[in-house]
Design a protein around this motif. Structure first.
Motif, short mmCIF file in Angstrom:
data_model
loop_
_atom_site.label_atom_id
_atom_site.label_comp_id
_atom_site.label_asym_id
_atom_site.label_seq_id
_atom_site.Cartn_x
_atom_site.Cartn_y
_atom_site.Cartn_z
N VAL A 1 -53.45 -76.49 -1.53
CA VAL A 1 -53.46 -76.73 -0.08
C VAL A 1 -54.10 -75.55 0.64
O VAL A 1 -54.93 -75.71 1.55
N ASP A 2 -53.76 -74.34 0.23
CA ASP A 2 -54.23 -73.14 0.92
C ASP A 2 -55.69 -72.81 0.60
O ASP A 2 -56.38 -72.18 1.41
N HIS A 3 -56.15 -73.23 -0.57
CA HIS A 3 -57.54 -72.94 -0.98
C HIS A 3 -58.18 -74.24 -1.48
O HIS A 3 -58.20 -74.50 -2.69
N ASP B 1 -59.65 -80.52 -9.05
CA ASP B 1 -60.30 -81.03 -7.84
C ASP B 1 -60.76 -79.88 -6.94
O ASP B 1 -61.84 -79.95 -6.33
N ASN B 2 -59.95 -78.84 -6.86
CA ASN B 2 -60.32 -77.67 -6.03
C ASN B 2 -61.50 -76.94 -6.64
O ASN B 2 -62.38 -76.45 -5.93
N LEU B 3 -61.54 -76.86 -7.95
CA LEU B 3 -62.67 -76.23 -8.64
C LEU B 3 -63.95 -77.06 -8.42
O LEU B 3 -65.02 -76.51 -8.14
N ALA B 4 -63.83 -78.36 -8.53
CA ALA B 4 -64.99 -79.23 -8.33
C ALA B 4 -65.52 -79.13 -6.91
O ALA B 4 -66.73 -79.23 -6.67
N ALA B 5 -64.62 -78.91 -5.95
CA ALA B 5 -65.02 -78.84 -4.54
C ALA B 5 -65.85 -77.59 -4.25
O ALA B 5 -66.60 -77.56 -3.26
N ALA B 6 -65.73 -76.57 -5.09
CA ALA B 6 -66.46 -75.33 -4.84
C ALA B 6 -67.94 -75.46 -5.18
O ALA B 6 -68.78 -74.78 -4.60
N GLY B 7 -68.27 -76.29 -6.14
CA GLY B 7 -69.65 -76.42 -6.58
C GLY B 7 -70.04 -75.25 -7.46
O GLY B 7 -70.12 -74.12 -6.99
N GLY B 8 -70.24 -75.49 -8.75
CA GLY B 8 -70.60 -74.41 -9.66
C GLY B 8 -69.45 -73.52 -10.07
O GLY B 8 -69.67 -72.37 -10.48
N ALA B 9 -68.22 -74.00 -9.96
CA ALA B 9 -67.06 -73.20 -10.33
C ALA B 9 -66.99 -73.03 -11.85
O ALA B 9 -67.57 -73.81 -12.61
N ARG B 10 -66.25 -72.01 -12.27
CA ARG B 10 -66.06 -71.75 -13.69
C ARG B 10 -64.58 -71.64 -14.03
O ARG B 10 -63.79 -71.12 -13.25
N VAL B 11 -64.26 -72.10 -15.24
CA VAL B 11 -62.96 -71.86 -15.86
C VAL B 11 -63.21 -71.01 -17.09
O VAL B 11 -64.03 -71.37 -17.95
N VAL B 12 -62.53 -69.86 -17.18
CA VAL B 12 -62.66 -68.97 -18.33
C VAL B 12 -61.34 -68.96 -19.08
O VAL B 12 -60.30 -68.59 -18.51
N ASN B 13 -61.36 -69.38 -20.33
CA ASN B 13 -60.17 -69.31 -21.17
C ASN B 13 -60.28 -68.12 -22.11
O ASN B 13 -61.34 -67.89 -22.72
N LEU B 14 -59.19 -67.38 -22.22
CA LEU B 14 -59.19 -66.15 -23.02
C LEU B 14 -58.64 -66.44 -24.42
O LEU B 14 -57.46 -66.73 -24.59
N GLY B 15 -59.53 -66.38 -25.39
CA GLY B 15 -59.13 -66.58 -26.77
C GLY B 15 -58.83 -65.27 -27.47
O GLY B 15 -58.51 -64.26 -26.84
#
Length: 301
Positions: free
Chosen positions: A84-86, A131-145
């Motif tokens: 909601v906030d972002h 959905d919030n990531l998709a709204a940003a356009g070009g967002a990234r998710v980084v998973n730490l292995g």
């Protein structure tokens, strides 16, 4: 050593970045560098008092939010308010993790604690913020292995290690699950035509507060082992470079995996790392995804 450094992070003004486990170790370095470059950084932490102390150290445009990845109730409360906030989130760094070398423990939801925190909690966070990531356009998710994923195995008949529990193997399994998740997320984002990019990183052998805590229960022997670890590992500022590169470098492509380049990926400059055969197997990815959806109740892609 030469190569990619944090000084090459592009300007981050106007971007919202969420870093789990941001109050210490790799997460603190990551949050600090992102804030230094102008990002609004959300420190997603289990201990908010420690988070506030970290925020004062970091300075810049940061906020602290409570997130206990070992509790799906906490995950839902965190993501519900944050969404909601972002409305648009540019970066999610799934950095937080636990390393426990004592007896088997479980999360609030009954999951083996390594798997529940390191993998399933982040699976849920990512889905609830997608959905919030998709709204940003070009967002990234980084998973730490972790390099420990290379010798681990996902036993789907005993995923929670209820039989023959070994803490080090449980940690490695959780990091394999995290890596499998990141790779499968990339496949599914591509198939869906999503603008979100999934990338992965690992820190090699890096000095953080996780390893000393893991050995605390072993008394004097544990303290000796922890001290030896200080000699064999690289500092957190260098260990965080692969995930910072994955998070910010303009040339990064979905599905890439970054880690140190030297001594079997334990230390050195940032380079592309190798996935284990199991981590790269689409059949394993699809099976883990189905199990994670069922266990967490978070369904996406």
């Amino acid at each position: 050593m030469t190569g990619w450094t944090a000084d090459r992070i592009p300007d981050q003004h106007g971007r919202v970045a969420v870093v789990t486990g941001a109050n210490s170790g790799l997460g603190l370095v990551t949050a600090t560098e992102l804030a230094r470059r102008g990002a609004h950084v959300v420190l997603a932490v289990r201990n908010t008092e420690a988070g506030e102390q970290a925020a004062r150290r970091i300075g810049g445009d940061v906020e602290v939010r409570e997130l206990d990845l070992a509790s799906l109730d906490s995950v839902r409360a965190f993501t519900g308010k944050l969404a909601v906030d972002h409305p648009a989130i540019d970066l999610l760094v799934n950095n937080a993790g636990v390393v426990l070398l004592g007896p088997r423990r479980t999360s609030a939801d009954g999951f083996e604690l390594h798997l529940g925190t390191n993998a399933l909690g982040h699976f849920a966070v990512t889905g609830l913020l997608l959905d919030n990531l998709a709204a940003a356009g070009g967002a990234r998710v980084v998973n730490l292995g972790s390099i420990t994923h290379k010798t681990a195995h996902l036993d789907f008949d005993d995923l929670m290690f209820e039989r023959g529990y070994r803490a080090a193997a449980a940690y490695g399994r959780s990091k394999l699950a995290t890596t499998v998740f990141g790779v499968e997320l990339d496949r599914r984002l591509r198939a869906a035509g999503s603008p979100v990019v999934s990338v992965l990183a690992h820190p090699g052998l890096t000095r953080t507060n996780l390893t000393p805590r893991a050995w605390e229960h072993r008394g004097r022997l544990g303290r000796v082992i922890a001290r030896l670890g200080l000699v064999a590992t690289q500092p957190a500022a260098r260990g965080a470079l692969p995930q910072l590169h994955a998070a910010t470098d303009p040339g990064v492509r979905g599905g890439q995996f970054f880690g140190p380049s030297s001594l079997w990926e334990t230390r050195g400059r940032v380079a592309e790392a190798r996935l284990s055969r199991e981590a790269a197997d689409p059949a394993v990815g699809a099976r883990f995804w189905a199990v994670a959806r069922e266990l967490t109740g978070v369904r996406y892609l």
